[in-house]
Design an enzyme around this catalytic site. Structure first.
Site, PDB file in Angstrom:
ATOM      1  N   ASP A  76     -37.695  54.259  63.346  1.00 62.60           N
ATOM      2  CA  ASP A  76     -36.604  53.391  63.781  1.00 62.60           C
ATOM      3  C   ASP A  76     -36.908  52.813  65.155  1.00 62.60           C
ATOM      4  O   ASP A  76     -37.187  53.549  66.104  1.00 62.60           O
ATOM      5  CB  ASP A  76     -35.310  54.215  63.829  1.00 62.60           C
ATOM      6  CG  ASP A  76     -34.091  53.395  64.176  1.00 62.60           C
ATOM      7  OD1 ASP A  76     -34.070  52.195  63.836  1.00 62.60           O
ATOM      8  OD2 ASP A  76     -33.142  53.953  64.775  1.00 62.60           O
ATOM      9  N   HIS A  77     -36.889  51.500  65.265  1.00 62.41           N
ATOM     10  CA  HIS A  77     -37.058  50.801  66.540  1.00 62.41           C
ATOM     11  C   HIS A  77     -38.322  51.199  67.300  1.00 62.41           C
ATOM     12  O   HIS A  77     -38.280  51.529  68.492  1.00 62.41           O
ATOM     13  CB  HIS A  77     -35.840  51.004  67.440  1.00 62.41           C
ATOM     14  CG  HIS A  77     -34.632  50.239  67.005  1.00 62.41           C
ATOM     15  ND1 HIS A  77     -34.504  48.883  67.174  1.00 62.41           N
ATOM     16  CD2 HIS A  77     -33.508  50.653  66.365  1.00 62.41           C
ATOM     17  CE1 HIS A  77     -33.346  48.475  66.668  1.00 62.41           C
ATOM     18  NE2 HIS A  77     -32.727  49.539  66.161  1.00 62.41           N
ATOM     19  N   HIS A 173     -25.240  48.892  68.418  1.00 67.25           N
ATOM     20  CA  HIS A 173     -25.588  50.315  68.313  1.00 67.25           C
ATOM     21  C   HIS A 173     -24.509  51.152  68.998  1.00 67.25           C
ATOM     22  O   HIS A 173     -23.981  50.772  70.033  1.00 67.25           O
ATOM     23  CB  HIS A 173     -26.933  50.592  68.986  1.00 67.25           C
ATOM     24  CG  HIS A 173     -28.091  50.036  68.251  1.00 67.25           C
ATOM     25  ND1 HIS A 173     -29.111  49.341  68.864  1.00 67.25           N
ATOM     26  CD2 HIS A 173     -28.410  50.062  66.935  1.00 67.25           C
ATOM     27  CE1 HIS A 173     -30.004  48.972  67.956  1.00 67.25           C
ATOM     28  NE2 HIS A 173     -29.602  49.393  66.783  1.00 67.25           N
ATOM     29  N   GLY A 174     -24.222  52.317  68.425  1.00 69.22           N
ATOM     30  CA  GLY A 174     -23.272  53.234  69.043  1.00 69.22           C
ATOM     31  C   GLY A 174     -21.863  53.043  68.526  1.00 69.22           C
ATOM     32  O   GLY A 174     -21.595  52.207  67.653  1.00 69.22           O
ATOM     33  N   HIS A 203     -28.375  46.728  61.195  1.00 69.70           N
ATOM     34  CA  HIS A 203     -28.423  47.780  62.215  1.00 69.70           C
ATOM     35  C   HIS A 203     -27.039  47.930  62.839  1.00 69.70           C
ATOM     36  O   HIS A 203     -26.221  47.025  62.776  1.00 69.70           O
ATOM     37  CB  HIS A 203     -29.441  47.435  63.297  1.00 69.70           C
ATOM     38  CG  HIS A 203     -30.848  47.722  62.899  1.00 69.70           C
ATOM     39  ND1 HIS A 203     -31.657  48.581  63.606  1.00 69.70           N
ATOM     40  CD2 HIS A 203     -31.603  47.276  61.860  1.00 69.70           C
ATOM     41  CE1 HIS A 203     -32.845  48.654  63.017  1.00 69.70           C
ATOM     42  NE2 HIS A 203     -32.833  47.855  61.958  1.00 69.70           N
ATOM     43  N   GLY A 204     -26.793  49.075  63.459  1.00 70.78           N
ATOM     44  CA  GLY A 204     -25.487  49.300  64.077  1.00 70.78           C
ATOM     45  C   GLY A 204     -24.399  49.426  63.035  1.00 70.78           C
ATOM     46  O   GLY A 204     -23.315  48.849  63.172  1.00 70.78           O
ATOM     47  N   SER A 206     -22.502  51.907  62.234  1.00 68.18           N
ATOM     48  CA  SER A 206     -21.388  52.809  62.534  1.00 68.18           C
ATOM     49  C   SER A 206     -20.211  52.018  63.092  1.00 68.18           C
ATOM     50  O   SER A 206     -20.380  51.154  63.934  1.00 68.18           O
ATOM     51  CB  SER A 206     -21.816  53.868  63.554  1.00 68.18           C
ATOM     52  OG  SER A 206     -22.795  54.732  63.022  1.00 68.18           O
ATOM     53  N   ASN A 225     -28.434  50.936  58.774  1.00 67.33           N
ATOM     54  CA  ASN A 225     -28.738  52.016  59.721  1.00 67.33           C
ATOM     55  C   ASN A 225     -27.455  52.660  60.224  1.00 67.33           C
ATOM     56  O   ASN A 225     -26.554  51.961  60.725  1.00 67.33           O
ATOM     57  CB  ASN A 225     -29.523  51.467  60.910  1.00 67.33           C
ATOM     58  CG  ASN A 225     -30.957  51.168  60.565  1.00 67.33           C
ATOM     59  OD1 ASN A 225     -31.302  50.894  59.420  1.00 67.33           O
ATOM     60  ND2 ASN A 225     -31.818  51.225  61.565  1.00 67.33           N
TER      61      ASN A 225
END
Length: 282
Positions: A76-77, A173-174, A203-204, A206, A225
């Site tokens: 990842d990344h 993210h987060g 991505h991100g 959540s 992700n």
């Protein structure tokens, strides 16, 4: 990853990619994937491998090889060639090169180099175009979200030969602050899906509304992700267990509530991505 996501794209579901940074999270992810008969991606960020160490990957591979469902081990990344080579040496089956903060030409150049190396040993490559926001995650991100341009994305895919593309459509993210309601740009995603014929990655994942994440699967998103939602559930339950039962010290007494809390979130994520039962397609 290429083989895994080809089936997902053809059958309109997405495979969740969960970050692992401990044995219990790894164990819980595999158990949940097998219980729901869902394909799964185990992904490891460079900061996570720095913590758990290269030897841990032998355990990850053993779980993957013995699993009754399809499993991919993914970097990842990855930001540098060192990250990429380390993942290849550790026998990951997929890598991501993230040069999204570079200029377009620099991103193309670096990604092409990674594709040349990884494809030579049958490892899939994911790249990113545009920028993902940052809510304070260790995975980082950008202070300003730059949406992925469809025409630029089409050129990028053609010039690099990547297997999947992470697109920026409004995620971060987060975990989002309570006063922030995230919104995906589904209109942009539809256009990206028209221009690009490879699997798209979100991505991100959540904290975004379930209905929007589910809708994104209809328009080319084949991999999502997810890290913070799982870790938040796991460590919230773990803190509660340690606080309420301060005298316990055996791991098999400490961790089960945290594993169960994470498992509830995992099952929910498999559900909204339409992944449950899809292991039968492989």
């Amino acid at each position: 990853m290429k083989d895994l996501l080809k089936v997902a794209k053809e059958n309109k579901f997405a495979v969740p990619a969960f970050n692992i940074s401990s044995f219990d999270i790894l164990k819980t992810i595999i158990e949940t994937a097998e219980e729901t008969q869902s394909p799964v991606i185990l992904e490891i960020h460079p900061l996570e491998i720095e913590y758990i160490g290269d030897n841990f990957i032998s355990i990850v591979r053993e779980y993957a090889l013995r699993s009754s469902v399809p499993v991919v081990i993914h970097l990842d990344h990855g930001a540098t060639m060192q990250d990429i080579i380390r993942a290849i040496k550790n026998n990951y089956t997929s890598v991501m090169i993230d040069a999204s903060h570079c200029t377009f030409s620099e991103n193309v150049e670096m990604t092409k180099r990674v594709v040349e190396i990884a494809h030579a040993v049958n490892i899939s490559v994911e790249a990113e175009l545009g920028t993902i926001g940052d809510n304070g995650s260790s995975e980082g991100g950008a202070s300003e979200i730059i949406f992925t341009d469809p025409e630029a994305a089409k050129t990028f895919v053609e010039e690099t030969g990547i297997d999947s593309l992470a697109v920026a459509i409004g995620t971060a993210h987060g975990l989002y602050p309570k006063d922030v309601i995230p919104k995906l740009n589904i209109k942009l995603l539809k256009e990206l899906n028209k221009q690009i014929n490879i699997p798209l990655v979100l991505h991100g994942g959540s904290g975004n509304p379930d209905n929007e994440v589910s809708e994104s699967v209809e328009y080319g998103i084949c991999k999502v992700n997810i890290s913070s939602d799982i870790k938040s559930a796991f460590f919230t339950a773990l803190r509660l267990q340690l606080t309420s039962c301060p005298s316990i010290y055996e791991p098999f007494k400490v961790y089960p509530p945290a594993n169960e809390a994470a498992k509830k979130v995992l099952k929910h994520k498999f559900g909204i991505l339409n992944t449950i039962g899809k292991a039968d397609l492989y």
